[in-house]
Motif scaffolding. Structure first.
Motif, PDB file in Angstrom:
ATOM      1  N   THR A  42       0.837  -1.200   0.000  1.00 53.25           N
ATOM      2  CA  THR A  42       0.000   0.000   0.000  1.00 53.25           C
ATOM      3  C   THR A  42       0.876   1.255   0.000  1.00 53.25           C
ATOM      4  O   THR A  42       2.056   1.196   0.361  1.00 53.25           O
ATOM      5  N   THR A  43       0.300   2.349  -0.409  1.00 51.12           N
ATOM      6  CA  THR A  43       1.014   3.622  -0.391  1.00 51.12           C
ATOM      7  C   THR A  43       1.190   4.094   1.049  1.00 51.12           C
ATOM      8  O   THR A  43       0.251   4.069   1.834  1.00 51.12           O
ATOM      9  N   LEU A  44       2.396   4.495   1.354  1.00 50.55           N
ATOM     10  CA  LEU A  44       2.707   4.903   2.719  1.00 50.55           C
ATOM     11  C   LEU A  44       2.746   6.423   2.831  1.00 50.55           C
ATOM     12  O   LEU A  44       3.149   7.109   1.900  1.00 50.55           O
ATOM     13  N   SER A  45       2.365   6.908   3.985  1.00 47.91           N
ATOM     14  CA  SER A  45       2.498   8.341   4.216  1.00 47.91           C
ATOM     15  C   SER A  45       3.935   8.671   4.615  1.00 47.91           C
ATOM     16  O   SER A  45       4.433   9.766   4.331  1.00 47.91           O
ATOM     17  N   ASN A  46       4.585   7.738   5.247  1.00 48.60           N
ATOM     18  CA  ASN A  46       5.989   7.918   5.587  1.00 48.60           C
ATOM     19  C   ASN A  46       6.611   6.559   5.867  1.00 48.60           C
ATOM     20  O   ASN A  46       5.903   5.559   6.016  1.00 48.60           O
ATOM     21  N   ILE A  47       7.897   6.519   5.893  1.00 47.72           N
ATOM     22  CA  ILE A  47       8.601   5.304   6.250  1.00 47.72           C
ATOM     23  C   ILE A  47       9.780   5.690   7.133  1.00 47.72           C
ATOM     24  O   ILE A  47      10.383   6.758   6.951  1.00 47.72           O
ATOM     25  N   GLU A 103       9.036   6.794  -5.752  1.00 45.32           N
ATOM     26  CA  GLU A 103       8.109   7.783  -6.310  1.00 45.32           C
ATOM     27  C   GLU A 103       6.665   7.472  -5.936  1.00 45.32           C
ATOM     28  O   GLU A 103       5.866   8.374  -5.694  1.00 45.32           O
ATOM     29  N   ALA A 104       6.349   6.176  -5.901  1.00 45.25           N
ATOM     30  CA  ALA A 104       4.980   5.767  -5.566  1.00 45.25           C
ATOM     31  C   ALA A 104       4.770   5.654  -4.052  1.00 45.25           C
ATOM     32  O   ALA A 104       3.674   5.316  -3.605  1.00 45.25           O
ATOM     33  N   LYS A 105       5.812   5.908  -3.291  1.00 48.68           N
ATOM     34  CA  LYS A 105       5.761   5.809  -1.829  1.00 48.68           C
ATOM     35  C   LYS A 105       5.326   4.424  -1.375  1.00 48.68           C
ATOM     36  O   LYS A 105       4.583   4.257  -0.402  1.00 48.68           O
ATOM     37  N   LYS A 106       5.811   3.414  -2.121  1.00 49.29           N
ATOM     38  CA  LYS A 106       5.528   2.034  -1.728  1.00 49.29           C
ATOM     39  C   LYS A 106       6.813   1.268  -1.433  1.00 49.29           C
ATOM     40  O   LYS A 106       6.764   0.132  -0.975  1.00 49.29           O
ATOM     41  N   ASN A 107       7.941   1.871  -1.726  1.00 49.12           N
ATOM     42  CA  ASN A 107       9.183   1.180  -1.463  1.00 49.12           C
ATOM     43  C   ASN A 107      10.242   2.158  -1.000  1.00 49.12           C
ATOM     44  O   ASN A 107      10.158   3.370  -1.244  1.00 49.12           O
ATOM     45  N   SER A 108      11.246   1.595  -0.352  1.00 48.28           N
ATOM     46  CA  SER A 108      12.319   2.413   0.195  1.00 48.28           C
ATOM     47  C   SER A 108      13.586   1.576   0.252  1.00 48.28           C
ATOM     48  O   SER A 108      13.530   0.341   0.235  1.00 48.28           O
ATOM     49  N   SER A 109      14.695   2.257   0.278  1.00 50.50           N
ATOM     50  CA  SER A 109      15.967   1.544   0.382  1.00 50.50           C
ATOM     51  C   SER A 109      16.929   2.299   1.294  1.00 50.50           C
ATOM     52  O   SER A 109      16.825   3.517   1.454  1.00 50.50           O
ATOM     53  N   LEU A 110      17.821   1.513   1.860  1.00 55.93           N
ATOM     54  CA  LEU A 110      18.920   2.065   2.662  1.00 55.93           C
ATOM     55  C   LEU A 110      20.204   1.518   2.072  1.00 55.93           C
ATOM     56  O   LEU A 110      20.363   0.292   1.952  1.00 55.93           O
ATOM     57  N   HIS A 111      21.083   2.392   1.685  1.00 58.74           N
ATOM     58  CA  HIS A 111      22.348   2.000   1.076  1.00 58.74           C
ATOM     59  C   HIS A 111      23.491   2.499   1.943  1.00 58.74           C
ATOM     60  O   HIS A 111      23.503   3.679   2.319  1.00 58.74           O
ATOM     61  N   ILE A 112      24.416   1.616   2.253  1.00 61.38           N
ATOM     62  CA  ILE A 112      25.607   2.004   3.005  1.00 61.38           C
ATOM     63  C   ILE A 112      26.816   1.873   2.088  1.00 61.38           C
ATOM     64  O   ILE A 112      27.055   0.794   1.515  1.00 61.38           O
ATOM     65  N   THR A 113      27.540   2.920   1.941  1.00 60.80           N
ATOM     66  CA  THR A 113      28.743   2.924   1.114  1.00 60.80           C
ATOM     67  C   THR A 113      29.958   2.575   1.967  1.00 60.80           C
ATOM     68  O   THR A 113      30.096   3.075   3.086  1.00 60.80           O
ATOM     69  N   ALA A 114      30.792   1.699   1.434  1.00 64.87           N
ATOM     70  CA  ALA A 114      32.042   1.335   2.123  1.00 64.87           C
ATOM     71  C   ALA A 114      31.802   0.968   3.579  1.00 64.87           C
ATOM     72  O   ALA A 114      32.180   1.699   4.500  1.00 64.87           O
ATOM     73  N   THR A 115      31.155  -0.167   3.777  1.00 63.05           N
ATOM     74  CA  THR A 115      30.782  -0.583   5.126  1.00 63.05           C
ATOM     75  C   THR A 115      31.986  -0.655   6.063  1.00 63.05           C
ATOM     76  O   THR A 115      33.120  -0.923   5.646  1.00 63.05           O
ATOM     77  N   GLN A 116      31.689  -0.429   7.330  1.00 66.98           N
ATOM     78  CA  GLN A 116      32.669  -0.555   8.389  1.00 66.98           C
ATOM     79  C   GLN A 116      32.135  -1.527   9.424  1.00 66.98           C
ATOM     80  O   GLN A 116      30.933  -1.802   9.460  1.00 66.98           O
ATOM     81  N   THR A 117      33.003  -2.021  10.277  1.00 64.28           N
ATOM     82  CA  THR A 117      32.559  -2.989  11.284  1.00 64.28           C
ATOM     83  C   THR A 117      31.525  -2.388  12.232  1.00 64.28           C
ATOM     84  O   THR A 117      30.707  -3.096  12.808  1.00 64.28           O
ATOM     85  N   THR A 118      31.538  -1.087  12.357  1.00 62.75           N
ATOM     86  CA  THR A 118      30.554  -0.413  13.219  1.00 62.75           C
ATOM     87  C   THR A 118      29.148  -0.418  12.622  1.00 62.75           C
ATOM     88  O   THR A 118      28.178  -0.069  13.295  1.00 62.75           O
ATOM     89  N   ASP A 119      29.051  -0.804  11.350  1.00 62.18           N
ATOM     90  CA  ASP A 119      27.733  -0.853  10.702  1.00 62.18           C
ATOM     91  C   ASP A 119      26.980  -2.145  11.028  1.00 62.18           C
ATOM     92  O   ASP A 119      25.806  -2.284  10.680  1.00 62.18           O
ATOM     93  N   VAL A 120      27.658  -3.065  11.686  1.00 63.31           N
ATOM     94  CA  VAL A 120      27.034  -4.353  12.014  1.00 63.31           C
ATOM     95  C   VAL A 120      25.756  -4.146  12.815  1.00 63.31           C
ATOM     96  O   VAL A 120      25.681  -3.323  13.718  1.00 63.31           O
ATOM     97  N   GLY A 121      24.737  -4.913  12.448  1.00 58.72           N
ATOM     98  CA  GLY A 121      23.460  -4.831  13.156  1.00 58.72           C
ATOM     99  C   GLY A 121      22.337  -5.238  12.235  1.00 58.72           C
ATOM    100  O   GLY A 121      22.565  -5.669  11.111  1.00 58.72           O
ATOM    101  N   THR A 122      21.136  -5.073  12.727  1.00 56.43           N
ATOM    102  CA  THR A 122      19.959  -5.356  11.923  1.00 56.43           C
ATOM    103  C   THR A 122      19.261  -4.046  11.605  1.00 56.43           C
ATOM    104  O   THR A 122      19.002  -3.241  12.491  1.00 56.43           O
ATOM    105  N   TYR A 123      18.960  -3.864  10.332  1.00 51.09           N
ATOM    106  CA  TYR A 123      18.320  -2.640   9.869  1.00 51.09           C
ATOM    107  C   TYR A 123      16.850  -2.937   9.562  1.00 51.09           C
ATOM    108  O   TYR A 123      16.525  -3.850   8.809  1.00 51.09           O
ATOM    109  N   PHE A 124      16.000  -2.156  10.182  1.00 53.43           N
ATOM    110  CA  PHE A 124      14.553  -2.337  10.024  1.00 53.43           C
ATOM    111  C   PHE A 124      13.934  -1.113   9.371  1.00 53.43           C
ATOM    112  O   PHE A 124      14.315   0.020   9.663  1.00 53.43           O
TER     113      PHE A 124
END
Lengths: 106, 111
Positions: free
Chosen positions: A27-32, A67-88
């Motif tokens: 469904t179309t989201l108002s925010n994410i 654009e349709a406010k139905k999807n989203s992405s998170l991109h991390i460039t050049a990961t570091q060990t401090t980036d370890v975790g679960t992203y929700f």
């Protein structure tokens, strides 16, 4: 069940490689919103996206709202060990995706 | 300013018993959310309270219930405990539709 689908479930990268997690809604989201949970910790807010096609950056993290406010992405460039975790991602009803667990090999 | 506080930190119960978990939101926050996170798994939405009323409920059986008090603190009750109820129960609070802030969680172990 969960309203937002998140992929992949797991991602293992070498330090320095990039990482992307995707969130899709039927469904179309108002925010994410995006959260990070370190191992043994609780989820911590990263960012909220509201506008169609919005792109926000936080240092090496880039967040996009489709654009349709139905999807989203998170991109991390050049990961570091401090980036370890679960992203929700979470939809406007505060229902969370299953999360993507990121591990980074030094 | 104090964050979201949850108690107890750990709780061990026997199958069939009842468990009560408590949450105090950040001062000024009127919404409280409850989530279940089984070991290594995602956040399953349980309940959302706002201004003392239940606003939304996740796909959980009726033996999961709760309430929000006039001071906006909240309780989560789990009756007739089953082994698979063992999990981390996270409470979060927010003011309106803003960011939610999580507590450290309560670990419930059912034996």
């Amino acid at each position: 069940g969960q309203q937002v689908m998140q992929i992949p479930q797991y991602q293992h990268v070498q330090e320095g490689e990039d990482f992307t997690t995707y969130c899709n809604s039927s469904t179309t989201l108002s925010n994410i919103q995006w959260y990070k949970q370190r191992p043994g910790g609780h989820p911590v807010f990263l960012i909220q996206l509201v506008k169609s096609g919005e792109v926000k950056k936080q240092k090496r993290l880039t967040f996009q709202f489709g654009e349709a406010k139905k999807n989203s992405s998170l991109h991390i460039t050049a990961t570091q060990t401090t980036d370890v975790g679960t992203y929700f991602c979470a939809d406007n009803d505060m229902r969370f995706g299953a999360g993507t667990r990121l591990t980074v090999k030094p | 300013e104090a964050g979201v506080t949850q108690s107890p930190t750990h709780l061990i119960k026997t199958r069939g018993q009842q468990a009560t978990l408590r949450c105090s939101p950040i001062s000024g926050h009127t919404s409280v959310y409850w989530y279940q996170q089984a070991l290594g798994l995602g956040l399953q939405f349980l309940l959302w309270y706002d201004e003392g009323e239940e606003r939304n409920r996740g796909n959980f059986p009726p033996r999961f219930s709760g309430r929000q008090f006039p001071n906006y603190s909240s309780e989560l009750n789990v009756n007739a405990l089953e082994l698979e109820d063992s999990a981390l129960y996270l409470c979060a609070s927010s003011q309106g539709w803003n960011t939610i802030y999580f507590g450290e969680g309560s670990w419930l172990t059912v034996v």
